[in-house]
Design a protein around this motif. Structure first.
Motif, PDB file in Angstrom:
ATOM      1  N   ARG A 218      11.693   0.406 -21.756  1.00 47.35           N
ATOM      2  CA  ARG A 218      10.675  -0.412 -20.991  1.00 47.35           C
ATOM      3  C   ARG A 218      10.331  -1.694 -21.917  1.00 47.35           C
ATOM      4  N   ALA A 219      10.091  -1.337 -22.938  1.00 48.59           N
ATOM      5  CA  ALA A 219       9.598  -2.253 -23.894  1.00 48.59           C
ATOM      6  C   ALA A 219      10.937  -3.294 -24.197  1.00 48.59           C
ATOM      7  N   ALA A 220      11.984  -2.895 -24.286  1.00 52.11           N
ATOM      8  CA  ALA A 220      13.303  -3.827 -24.293  1.00 52.11           C
ATOM      9  C   ALA A 220      13.430  -4.595 -23.257  1.00 52.11           C
ATOM     10  N   LEU A 225      13.350 -10.039 -20.746  1.00 52.45           N
ATOM     11  CA  LEU A 225      13.041 -10.875 -19.650  1.00 52.45           C
ATOM     12  C   LEU A 225      12.103 -11.974 -20.051  1.00 52.45           C
ATOM     13  N   GLU A 226      11.148 -11.645 -20.995  1.00 54.51           N
ATOM     14  CA  GLU A 226      10.283 -12.612 -21.561  1.00 54.51           C
ATOM     15  C   GLU A 226      11.235 -13.843 -22.311  1.00 54.51           C
ATOM     16  N   PHE A 227      12.371 -13.414 -22.852  1.00 56.24           N
ATOM     17  CA  PHE A 227      13.021 -14.339 -23.439  1.00 56.24           C
ATOM     18  C   PHE A 227      13.928 -15.164 -22.354  1.00 56.24           C
ATOM     19  N   MET A 268      14.889   1.895 -15.697  1.00 56.71           N
ATOM     20  CA  MET A 268      15.630   0.546 -16.084  1.00 56.71           C
ATOM     21  C   MET A 268      15.354  -0.284 -14.849  1.00 56.71           C
ATOM     22  N   ARG A 269      15.697   0.203 -13.597  1.00 54.70           N
ATOM     23  CA  ARG A 269      15.867  -0.741 -12.491  1.00 54.70           C
ATOM     24  C   ARG A 269      14.460  -1.181 -12.046  1.00 54.70           C
ATOM     25  N   ALA A 270      13.508  -0.278 -12.300  1.00 55.88           N
ATOM     26  CA  ALA A 270      12.027  -0.698 -11.855  1.00 55.88           C
ATOM     27  C   ALA A 270      11.559  -1.773 -12.683  1.00 55.88           C
ATOM     28  N   ALA A 271      11.777  -1.428 -13.953  1.00 65.09           N
ATOM     29  CA  ALA A 271      11.423  -1.982 -15.206  1.00 65.09           C
ATOM     30  C   ALA A 271      11.901  -3.728 -15.086  1.00 65.09           C
ATOM     31  N   ALA A 273      13.235  -5.142 -12.117  1.00 62.01           N
ATOM     32  CA  ALA A 273      12.657  -5.641 -11.036  1.00 62.01           C
ATOM     33  C   ALA A 273      11.200  -6.205 -11.522  1.00 62.01           C
ATOM     34  N   GLU A 274      10.225  -5.325 -12.054  1.00 58.91           N
ATOM     35  CA  GLU A 274       9.005  -5.774 -11.961  1.00 58.91           C
ATOM     36  C   GLU A 274       8.969  -7.121 -12.993  1.00 58.91           C
ATOM     37  N   GLU A 275       9.621  -7.097 -14.265  1.00 59.03           N
ATOM     38  CA  GLU A 275       9.619  -8.059 -15.195  1.00 59.03           C
ATOM     39  C   GLU A 275      10.193  -9.189 -14.635  1.00 59.03           C
ATOM     40  N   ALA A 276      11.184  -9.230 -13.903  1.00 60.58           N
ATOM     41  CA  ALA A 276      11.944 -10.336 -13.305  1.00 60.58           C
ATOM     42  C   ALA A 276      10.893 -11.072 -12.379  1.00 60.58           C
ATOM     43  N   ALA A 277      10.429 -10.106 -11.636  1.00 58.57           N
ATOM     44  CA  ALA A 277       9.459 -10.662 -10.378  1.00 58.57           C
ATOM     45  C   ALA A 277       8.225 -11.556 -11.311  1.00 58.57           C
TER      46      ALA A 277
END
Ligand SMILES: *Cc1c(COP(=O)(O)O)cnc(C)c1O
Length: 450
Positions: A218-220, A225-227, A268-271, A273-277
């Protein structure tokens, strides 16, 4: 002791894997012997494929460095996975097995010009570019061939996975990947976008191995996605693919409790999707590169017990006919394994012994303080979860021939790798002309140094 995969104890009180009695396997193929459980390998491949590759464009790339032979490449192909290779030798092995090149990706921190040429010539699926120097080299080689190549940029996300220091790979101070610090990764994205023969498909990270806590992933994802958002703000580019590497742990002892593959996929998928959104980015397709979690528990090594030595008041050493040559992980990482006496498999443990290898190194140990039933010379010892990073890391130290690898399933045992012979050990040795004895001077040139 929890047995892995198809392993069970049969009516003769012998350990059986894939329907094959291990005592008979040892008699037929000799020891040490790597035994690979075909059903478990296929089951793990399928779990990954169903969890990840069912998504449009999603890819599961089996990490070849874990365990690769031409037969294993066939099996991976049959299961519909791709392959993550890290050297020309792994690429060669895959191609020799007829593995579809478009499903091969090339990782590694120092691919040589020759290796990159081999990858381009084979028209592999993509190259995971590790650093600015390699980006320039690949761009140049691809342009010279007039060939466009798909690339992912490996980013060092600055995430510390909770695992052994030597198998952490995602921290900022690592030999792997474009560092986020100092704008190096961002400059890499700009460079890749402007290179005429590179097709930037997305980003890659691999934070380490034997990961048991999904929080590390999750941290990765958060960092990646921040990058991606930062890079999009600077360039307008958003990644189509996010390769999250391998790393899911295997069960070595009762203390290891890796989450199931499905749970890794859900997390992975949830993380993603969440971070992209959260960043207003299109949701990238996920690639993964599992190794250990596919073959680790599918491997068992059989050894014959030899010398037994008591040091009164200290410990009992039980020596076997292999050691750090077939399993260097104990010496390398203090890895901990479980074992049973395969020819008396259900007997209750009654003593604590340490199992040593036969190499001339004090660090050549396989198990410290293992609980076993009374062991005698000639017993068959089975060490579990040796499918990953054992055969692939094996050496000929002390000129020990490397063991055979046998694939078992449905009561059948077939060799994936033949046992090395003494003749194999000197196959590449050469006696220089000036060291030749008079009677050897007339020998065919093939025996002499070129
Ligand atoms: C080693 C490695 C893997 C596989 O790691 P496991 O822990 O065996 O799953 C995947 N990707 C890369 C880049 C690696 O170096």
């Amino acid at each position: 002791m929890r047995l892995r995969g198809t392993a069970r104890i049969n009516a003769r009180n012998h350990l059986e894997i894939g329907g094959c009695d291990t005592v008979e396997l040892a008699r037929r193929f000799g020891t040490p012997l790597y035994v690979m459980d075909e059903a478990l390998i296929r089951e793990n491949c399928r779990a990954y494929r169903e969890a990840f590759a069912s998504e449009a464009g999603g890819m599961v790339l089996y990490a070849a460095k874990t365990f690769l032979t031409t037969g294993m490449a066939r099996l991976v192909d049959e299961e519909g996975l791709g392959l993550d290779v890290v050297s020309g030798g792994e690429l060669y092995t895959a191609l020799a097995a007829g593995f579809p090149s478009e499903r091969i990706y090339f990782n590694g921190n120092n691919k040589s010009p020759a290796e990159l040429e081999e990858a381009l010539a084979a028209r592999i699926g993509g190259v995971v570019v590790d650093n600015p120097s390699e980006l320039a080299l690949l761009s140049d080689l691809a342009a010279r061939r007039g060939q466009r190549v798909a690339v992912l940029l490996r980013i060092a996300p600055g995430v510390q996975a909770h695992t052994h220091e030597y198998i952490q790979t995602g921290q900022a101070d690592s030999k792997f990947g474009f560092p986020l610090v100092g704008g190096v990764a961002l400059a890499g994205v700009k460079e890749a976008l402007s290179a005429s023969h590179l097709d930037l498909r997305g980003y890659h990270c691999h934070i380490g191995s034997q990961i048991l806590a999904l929080e590390s992933y999750r941290a990765a994802v958060r960092a990646m996605l921040e990058f991606a958002a930062e890079a999009r703000a600077a360039t307008g580019y958003a990644p189509e693919v996010l390769d999250l590497g391998g790393g899911l742990g295997a069960r070595y002892t009762a203390d290891d409790d890796p989450p199931p593959i499905e749970e890794l996929a859900r997390t992975m998928r949830a993380a993603v999707a969440e971070e992209a959104a959260a960043h207003g980015l299109p949701c990238p397709t996920i690639f993964v590169e599992p190794g250990r979690s596919i073959v680790g528990e599918a491997g068992t090594t059989l050894y014959t017990v030899g010398a037994i030595k008591d040091i009164p008041g200290v410990r009992r050493y039980v020596a076997v006919d292999g050691g750090m040559t077939d399993n260097p992980r104990v010496a390398l990482y203090q890895a901990v394994y479980e074992a049973i006496v395969a020819n008396r498999a259900a007997d209750a443990p009654s003593e604590v012994v340490s199992v040593a290898g036969k190499c001339c190194e004090s660090g050549d140990m396989l198990l410290w303080d293992a609980a076993l039933p009374p062991v005698e010379r000639g017993d068959l010892l089975a060490v579990f979860t040796t499918g990953a990073y054992n055969y692939s890391m094996a050496s000929n130290y002390n000129r020990l021939p490397r063991p055979a690898v046998v694939l078992v399933g449905g009561g059948r045992a077939r060799l994936l790798v033949a046992r090395e012979t003494y003749a194999d050990l000197i196959r590449l040795d050469l006696i220089p002309e000036d060291l030749a004895r008079p009677e050897e001077k007339r020998l065919p040139a093939a025996r002499q140094a070129p």
